[in-house]
Design a protein around this motif. Structure first.
Motif, PDB file in Angstrom:
ATOM      1  N   ILE A  57     -21.967 -84.781  -7.456  1.00 36.59           N
ATOM      2  CA  ILE A  57     -22.143 -84.247  -8.816  1.00 36.59           C
ATOM      3  C   ILE A  57     -22.857 -85.282  -9.688  1.00 36.59           C
ATOM      4  CG2 ILE A  57     -20.951 -83.443 -10.914  1.00 36.59           C
ATOM      5  CD1 ILE A  57     -18.742 -82.324  -9.122  1.00 36.59           C
ATOM      6  N   SER A  58     -22.394 -86.544  -9.594  1.00 39.82           N
ATOM      7  CA  SER A  58     -22.992 -87.607 -10.404  1.00 39.82           C
ATOM      8  C   SER A  58     -24.439 -87.836 -10.011  1.00 39.82           C
ATOM      9  CB  SER A  58     -22.238 -88.919 -10.215  1.00 39.82           C
ATOM     10  OG  SER A  58     -20.870 -88.734 -10.453  1.00 39.82           O
ATOM     11  N   TYR A  59     -24.714 -87.760  -8.721  1.00 39.76           N
ATOM     12  CA  TYR A  59     -26.088 -87.948  -8.229  1.00 39.76           C
ATOM     13  C   TYR A  59     -26.991 -86.884  -8.842  1.00 39.76           C
ATOM     14  CZ  TYR A  59     -29.961 -88.610  -4.981  1.00 39.76           C
ATOM     15  OH  TYR A  59     -31.192 -88.863  -4.446  1.00 39.76           O
ATOM     16  N   GLY A 155     -39.928 -96.042   2.467  1.00 39.54           N
ATOM     17  CA  GLY A 155     -39.872 -94.875   3.341  1.00 39.54           C
ATOM     18  C   GLY A 155     -38.466 -94.369   3.598  1.00 39.54           C
ATOM     19  N   LYS A 156     -37.526 -94.736   2.735  1.00 38.94           N
ATOM     20  CA  LYS A 156     -36.132 -94.338   2.971  1.00 38.94           C
ATOM     21  C   LYS A 156     -35.855 -92.926   2.443  1.00 38.94           C
ATOM     22  CE  LYS A 156     -35.406 -98.161   4.852  1.00 38.94           C
ATOM     23  NZ  LYS A 156     -35.153 -98.239   6.297  1.00 38.94           N
ATOM     24  N   SER A 157     -34.961 -92.236   3.140  1.00 37.35           N
ATOM     25  CA  SER A 157     -34.578 -90.891   2.722  1.00 37.35           C
ATOM     26  C   SER A 157     -33.630 -90.976   1.528  1.00 37.35           C
ATOM     27  CB  SER A 157     -33.874 -90.181   3.865  1.00 37.35           C
ATOM     28  OG  SER A 157     -32.660 -90.843   4.142  1.00 37.35           O
ATOM     29  N   LYS A 158     -33.460 -89.839   0.845  1.00 35.98           N
ATOM     30  CA  LYS A 158     -32.562 -89.811  -0.303  1.00 35.98           C
ATOM     31  C   LYS A 158     -31.146 -90.210   0.095  1.00 35.98           C
ATOM     32  CE  LYS A 158     -34.892 -86.530  -3.250  1.00 35.98           C
ATOM     33  NZ  LYS A 158     -35.078 -85.153  -3.623  1.00 35.98           N
ATOM     34  N   ILE A 161     -30.918 -93.921   0.577  1.00 32.41           N
ATOM     35  CA  ILE A 161     -30.967 -94.622  -0.714  1.00 32.41           C
ATOM     36  C   ILE A 161     -29.618 -94.519  -1.419  1.00 32.41           C
ATOM     37  CG2 ILE A 161     -32.062 -94.700  -2.991  1.00 32.41           C
ATOM     38  CD1 ILE A 161     -34.634 -93.693  -1.638  1.00 32.41           C
ATOM     39  N   LEU A 162     -29.024 -93.316  -1.380  1.00 28.02           N
ATOM     40  CA  LEU A 162     -27.711 -93.137  -2.016  1.00 28.02           C
ATOM     41  C   LEU A 162     -26.691 -94.046  -1.349  1.00 28.02           C
ATOM     42  CD1 LEU A 162     -25.807 -91.533  -3.943  1.00 28.02           C
ATOM     43  CD2 LEU A 162     -25.429 -89.938  -2.074  1.00 28.02           C
ATOM     44  N   TRP A 163     -26.676 -94.044  -0.047  1.00 26.08           N
ATOM     45  CA  TRP A 163     -25.651 -94.739   0.722  1.00 26.08           C
ATOM     46  C   TRP A 163     -25.829 -96.258   0.725  1.00 26.08           C
ATOM     47  CZ3 TRP A 163     -21.352 -92.553   1.429  1.00 26.08           C
ATOM     48  CH2 TRP A 163     -20.452 -93.016   2.384  1.00 26.08           C
ATOM     49  N   ASN A 164     -27.085 -96.711   0.834  1.00 21.61           N
ATOM     50  CA  ASN A 164     -27.331 -98.144   0.993  1.00 21.61           C
ATOM     51  C   ASN A 164     -27.691 -98.880  -0.291  1.00 21.61           C
ATOM     52  OD1 ASN A 164     -27.083 -98.435   3.960  1.00 21.61           O
ATOM     53  ND2 ASN A 164     -28.763 -96.972   3.937  1.00 21.61           N
ATOM     54  N   ASN A 170     -23.108 -99.840  -7.299  1.00 15.72           N
ATOM     55  CA  ASN A 170     -22.319 -99.222  -8.360  1.00 15.72           C
ATOM     56  C   ASN A 170     -20.837 -99.302  -8.066  1.00 15.72           C
ATOM     57  OD1 ASN A 170     -23.693 -97.933 -10.682  1.00 15.72           O
ATOM     58  ND2 ASN A 170     -25.010 -97.234  -9.025  1.00 15.72           N
ATOM     59  N   ARG A 171     -20.442-100.281  -7.280  1.00 17.87           N
ATOM     60  CA  ARG A 171     -19.021-100.380  -6.935  1.00 17.87           C
ATOM     61  C   ARG A 171     -18.165-100.492  -8.185  1.00 17.87           C
ATOM     62  NH1 ARG A 171     -19.815-104.476  -1.972  1.00 17.87           N
ATOM     63  NH2 ARG A 171     -21.326-105.219  -3.487  1.00 17.87           N
ATOM     64  N   GLY A 172     -18.674-101.217  -9.188  1.00 16.92           N
ATOM     65  CA  GLY A 172     -17.929-101.395 -10.436  1.00 16.92           C
ATOM     66  C   GLY A 172     -17.717-100.073 -11.156  1.00 16.92           C
ATOM     67  N   SER A 173     -18.789 -99.275 -11.289  1.00 16.72           N
ATOM     68  CA  SER A 173     -18.669 -97.989 -11.994  1.00 16.72           C
ATOM     69  C   SER A 173     -17.755 -97.055 -11.223  1.00 16.72           C
ATOM     70  CB  SER A 173     -20.016 -97.285 -12.128  1.00 16.72           C
ATOM     71  OG  SER A 173     -21.049 -98.187 -12.142  1.00 16.72           O
TER      72      SER A 173
END
Lengths: 251, 230
Positions: A57-59, A155-158, A161-164, A170-173
């Motif tokens: 949802i946040s993404y 060349g990274k997939s979405k 990018i989200l995962w890595n 965003n560990r803090g958030s």
């Protein structure tokens, strides 16, 4: 992400938490724990389910270019301004035994969402949604644009990018959202009372306090209130520490 | 070769800016793009890489069409395989230098070429450091090597020196020269620093935001003053 600063905060935090927890255990030793177990079970499950659900949802809210995403944003924010009684009322109207969904669940799954733990769980998930989603959305939006673009250029997939990139930075958030949702669920009253009623299976600590007060059982109310106060304080302290270490991140 | 013909109009309340960038780059060589601030040098690079969508025009690389407004072709950024170095925030702060390189490298394999480059630039001691522990110059050098680790078609550098002090600029330049000797890949660099471009490039293009780009050799660049530029 500054690894060091978080570790230092963690130490301080653990120390404080441990102190409180020990004090609490001594304090509540001869009391009926049930309302607390229900409260923490509710808070733990609400937070875990929200954590999994809030990332996509946040993404979407942070990065989608869709013009209609304001609608999702508004719906997610609604519980911030909505009185819990209104939410509880519509929950009962939509999912109660008289509604078609409620009847369907009852007949096919034997699941009742009114006066049950499953019911207050779903209610508190809806009610806590903004408290999990918004800290994460703020974190996602604050990431420097070129960091995400760098990953696209490699060349990274979405998903990669989200995962890595997005989640680890965003560990803090995310931690802030987790603690805020947990703390908020512990303090829930109206929604739980509307959906769950005041029966032993759904009697969380905040309702137990209300109950004891009504029965002029002041000693018990005093006892419960203090424990809840101490826990809420620890959680708010933890959120404060995480926010402080977050500020240093992209300075 | 890279044929670029891109146009974009930015309209804000106070002014509108037209960015038009047209040039045919050969297969190899280091090209510097020089011009005043705010006329769209970076936007031109972003349009080549696919980060910003042009309003019209086309970008052709070798036999591939990256962008063609008339044919509604717009190859995603990830498929263009462009090495790109930003002014800042290139490295992923959650990864060490080594992890940054592995993440960039296809299949996570760092080629001997990249290892040699790390060795030659004395960056191999920093492999286990996180970006936060590096100086600005070191970060940009790692960023350049990381963009090469992804085995790009071409290399674009967007004001790579603007956040650096003079000593760091020296280090980055010598590294870029080394890469130039090794690879001979088409490299386009945007900068407002004429001295840096003269030191680095085979050809310098003066960009005024409109019309044709004027090409100079580094020697001509040294001799000539640019009255219109800052």
């Amino acid at each position: 992400m500054t690894k060091k600063s978080i570790i230092t905060d963690k130490r301080l935090l653990l120390l404080l938490m441990a102190t409180f927890v020990v004090a609490l255990i001594v304090y509540v030793a001869d009391y009926n724990y049930t309302p607390f177990w229900i409260t923490f079970k509710l808070a733990f499950l609400t937070t875990s389910i929200l954590l999994v659900g809030s990332i996509p949802i946040s993404y979407f809210i942070s990065f989608s270019k869709s013009k209609s995403k304001f609608l999702l944003e508004s719906i997610v924010s609604l519980p911030i301004v909505l009185p819990p009684t209104v939410l509880g009322y519509y929950f009962i109207v939509a999912l109660g035994p008289r509604s078609s969904i409620g009847r369907f669940l009852e007949d096919n799954l034997g699941l009742s969402l009114i006066f049950s733990f499953e019911g207050i769980l779903l209610g508190s998930i809806i009610y806590c949604l903004p408290f999990m989603v918004y800290p994460i959305v703020n974190g996602f939006r604050n990431l420097p644009g070129s960091m995400i673009e760098s990953a696209q250029l490699l060349g990274k997939s979405k998903r990669s990018i989200l995962w890595n990139v997005i989640i680890p930075n965003n560990r803090g958030s995310i931690a802030s959202g987790v603690l805020l949702s947990f703390a908020h669920t512990i303090g829930e009253f109206g929604v739980v009372l509307m959906i769950g009623g005041n029966i032993p299976e759904t009697r969380v600590a905040s309702i137990a306090i209300y109950d004891e007060m009504n029965q002029m059982n002041y000693e018990a109310a005093d006892h419960l209130a203090l424990v809840l106060l101490a826990f809420s304080f620890i959680l708010i302290l933890a959120i404060h520490f995480i926010r402080n270490s977050k500020k240093k991140q992209f300075a | 070769m890279l044929k670029v013909d891109v146009h974009k109009k930015f309209i804000s309340k106070r002014r509108s800016t037209d960015v038009s960038f047209t040039y045919d780059f050969p297969e190899e060589g280091v090209f510097g793009v020089y011009g005043a601030s705010g006329i769209g040098k970076s936007t031109a690079l972003r349009m080549i890489a696919g980060l910003t969508k042009p309003d019209k025009g086309s970008v052709l690389f070798k036999d591939q069409t990256w962008f063609d407004h008339d044919a509604s072709t717009d190859l995603p950024v990830a498929e263009r395989k462009v090495g790109y170095v930003f002014q800042d925030y290139n490295l992923f702060p959650n990864m060490t230098v080594h992890e940054n390189l592995i993440y960039a490298a296809p299949d996570g394999i760092i080629t001997p070429e990249i290892s040699d480059l790390l060795l030659a630039t004395q960056l191999e001691d920093l492999l286990e450091s996180v970006p936060e522990e590096l100086s600005g110059g070191q970060r940009q050098r790692v960023a350049i090597i990381r963009s090469l680790a992804s085995q790009p078609n071409l290399l674009l550098l967007d004001e790579p020196f603007s956040a650096l002090d003079d000593d760091s600029i020296e280090a980055v330049i010598s590294e870029l020269k080394r890469i130039k000797l090794n690879k001979g890949m088409l490299t386009i660099m945007v900068s407002h620093r004429r001295d840096v471009l003269s030191a680095m490039c085979d050809q310098i293009l003066h960009y005024s935001g409109q019309g044709e780009l004027v090409s100079y050799s580094p020697q001509q660049m040294k001799n000539k003053g640019f009255e219109s530029s800052n």
